[in-house]
Design a protein around this motif. Structure first.
Motif, PDB file in Angstrom:
ATOM      1  N   THR A  38       0.835  -1.198   0.000  1.00 28.96           N
ATOM      2  CA  THR A  38       0.000   0.000   0.000  1.00 28.96           C
ATOM      3  C   THR A  38       0.873   1.253   0.000  1.00 28.96           C
ATOM      4  O   THR A  38       0.626   2.192  -0.755  1.00 28.96           O
ATOM      5  CB  THR A  38      -0.941   0.003   1.225  1.00 28.96           C
ATOM      6  N   LEU A  43      -1.937   2.192  -2.924  1.00 36.44           N
ATOM      7  CA  LEU A  43      -3.155   1.454  -3.255  1.00 36.44           C
ATOM      8  C   LEU A  43      -4.379   2.131  -2.655  1.00 36.44           C
ATOM      9  O   LEU A  43      -4.340   2.606  -1.525  1.00 36.44           O
ATOM     10  CB  LEU A  43      -3.075   0.020  -2.709  1.00 36.44           C
ATOM     11  N   ASP A  46     -10.192  -0.221  -2.588  1.00 38.70           N
ATOM     12  CA  ASP A  46     -10.625  -1.377  -3.385  1.00 38.70           C
ATOM     13  C   ASP A  46      -9.436  -2.257  -3.763  1.00 38.70           C
ATOM     14  O   ASP A  46      -9.514  -3.480  -3.709  1.00 38.70           O
ATOM     15  CB  ASP A  46     -11.357  -0.922  -4.652  1.00 38.70           C
ATOM     16  N   GLN A  47      -8.340  -1.629  -4.149  1.00 38.03           N
ATOM     17  CA  GLN A  47      -7.137  -2.385  -4.501  1.00 38.03           C
ATOM     18  C   GLN A  47      -6.589  -3.125  -3.288  1.00 38.03           C
ATOM     19  O   GLN A  47      -6.147  -4.268  -3.400  1.00 38.03           O
ATOM     20  CB  GLN A  47      -6.071  -1.452  -5.070  1.00 38.03           C
ATOM     21  N   GLN A  48      -6.640  -2.496  -2.122  1.00 38.61           N
ATOM     22  CA  GLN A  48      -6.172  -3.157  -0.907  1.00 38.61           C
ATOM     23  C   GLN A  48      -6.978  -4.419  -0.626  1.00 38.61           C
ATOM     24  O   GLN A  48      -6.411  -5.453  -0.258  1.00 38.61           O
ATOM     25  CB  GLN A  48      -6.248  -2.205   0.293  1.00 38.61           C
ATOM     26  N   GLU A  50      -8.558  -6.275  -2.829  1.00 37.53           N
ATOM     27  CA  GLU A  50      -8.204  -7.284  -3.827  1.00 37.53           C
ATOM     28  C   GLU A  50      -6.817  -7.883  -3.561  1.00 37.53           C
ATOM     29  O   GLU A  50      -6.624  -9.096  -3.682  1.00 37.53           O
ATOM     30  CB  GLU A  50      -8.257  -6.677  -5.227  1.00 37.53           C
ATOM     31  N   VAL A  51      -5.864  -7.037  -3.206  1.00 36.78           N
ATOM     32  CA  VAL A  51      -4.506  -7.529  -2.925  1.00 36.78           C
ATOM     33  C   VAL A  51      -4.531  -8.435  -1.697  1.00 36.78           C
ATOM     34  O   VAL A  51      -3.863  -9.473  -1.681  1.00 36.78           O
ATOM     35  CB  VAL A  51      -3.518  -6.358  -2.751  1.00 36.78           C
ATOM     36  N   ILE A  91      -1.740  -9.262  -9.034  1.00 40.18           N
ATOM     37  CA  ILE A  91      -1.628  -7.906  -8.488  1.00 40.18           C
ATOM     38  C   ILE A  91      -1.397  -6.913  -9.624  1.00 40.18           C
ATOM     39  O   ILE A  91      -2.026  -5.844  -9.663  1.00 40.18           O
ATOM     40  CB  ILE A  91      -0.494  -7.827  -7.443  1.00 40.18           C
ATOM     41  N   ILE A  94      -4.508  -5.555 -11.380  1.00 40.55           N
ATOM     42  CA  ILE A  94      -5.441  -4.634 -10.725  1.00 40.55           C
ATOM     43  C   ILE A  94      -4.850  -3.233 -10.544  1.00 40.55           C
ATOM     44  O   ILE A  94      -5.527  -2.353 -10.047  1.00 40.55           O
ATOM     45  CB  ILE A  94      -5.924  -5.186  -9.365  1.00 40.55           C
ATOM     46  N   LEU A  95      -3.620  -3.047 -10.982  1.00 40.28           N
ATOM     47  CA  LEU A  95      -2.946  -1.765 -10.802  1.00 40.28           C
ATOM     48  C   LEU A  95      -3.169  -0.829 -11.979  1.00 40.28           C
ATOM     49  O   LEU A  95      -3.364  -1.268 -13.115  1.00 40.28           O
ATOM     50  CB  LEU A  95      -1.442  -1.976 -10.619  1.00 40.28           C
ATOM     51  N   ARG A  96      -3.108   0.480 -11.671  1.00 41.46           N
ATOM     52  CA  ARG A  96      -3.134   1.485 -12.723  1.00 41.46           C
ATOM     53  C   ARG A  96      -1.742   1.555 -13.354  1.00 41.46           C
ATOM     54  O   ARG A  96      -0.776   1.035 -12.800  1.00 41.46           O
ATOM     55  CB  ARG A  96      -3.530   2.846 -12.131  1.00 41.46           C
ATOM     56  N   GLN A  99       1.127   2.732 -11.248  1.00 42.69           N
ATOM     57  CA  GLN A  99       1.400   1.772 -10.177  1.00 42.69           C
ATOM     58  C   GLN A  99       2.160   0.556 -10.713  1.00 42.69           C
ATOM     59  O   GLN A  99       2.990  -0.014 -10.006  1.00 42.69           O
ATOM     60  CB  GLN A  99       0.107   1.311  -9.507  1.00 42.69           C
TER      61      GLN A  99
END
Length: 130
Positions: A38, A43, A46-48, A50-51, A91, A94-96, A99
């Motif tokens: 994070t 992050l 929402d990303q947290q 999912e991760v 992972i 799901i990242l931009r 990121q």
């Protein structure tokens, strides 16, 4: 006699903490790994979530692989490498974009740290270090 008992209890405690460390994580909990990611990747919530799920699934699969390959170190290492690669791929998905670049750098740093740990002298060697 009391010193011997105290020493034995201390030694037992040290051994038990190593036994209960999570396999494949260097003893780090999911919360600790999630916090590092994070911070490194910024992050969002929402990303947290999912991760966290990805890390939980990886740990569950690592435990299964550990049990299935407990006698075969090479098989265990291969399984761990595959599970880590799968988790990293998930992972990454799901990242931009910004990121993803940071995550690639993060993975390079992690690999370098691992190589440094593997290349340092064995602390149990008993010999003099120069």
């Amino acid at each position: 006699m009391r010193k011997m008992v105290a020493l034995s209890v201390s030694l037992l405690f040290l051994v038990m903490t190593n036994v209960f460390a999570q396999p494949g994580t260097g003893g780090r909990t999911i919360d600790e790994r999630l916090a590092r990611l994070t911070k490194a990747l910024n992050l969002d919530a929402d990303q947290q979530t999912e991760v966290r799920q990805i890390l939980e699934n990886r740990d569950k699969n690592v435990k299964k692989a550990f049990e299935a390959n407990s006698g075969d170190r090479r098989a265990m290492q291969a399984a761990m490498r595959d599970l880590t690669d799968q988790a990293n791929y998930q992972i990454m998905n799901i990242l931009r974009d910004e990121q993803k670049a940071r995550f690639k750098e993060y993975l390079k740093e992690q690999k370098k740290r691992q190589e440094d740990r593997q290349n340092r002298p064995n602390k149990r060697g008993g010999g003099r270090r120069f």
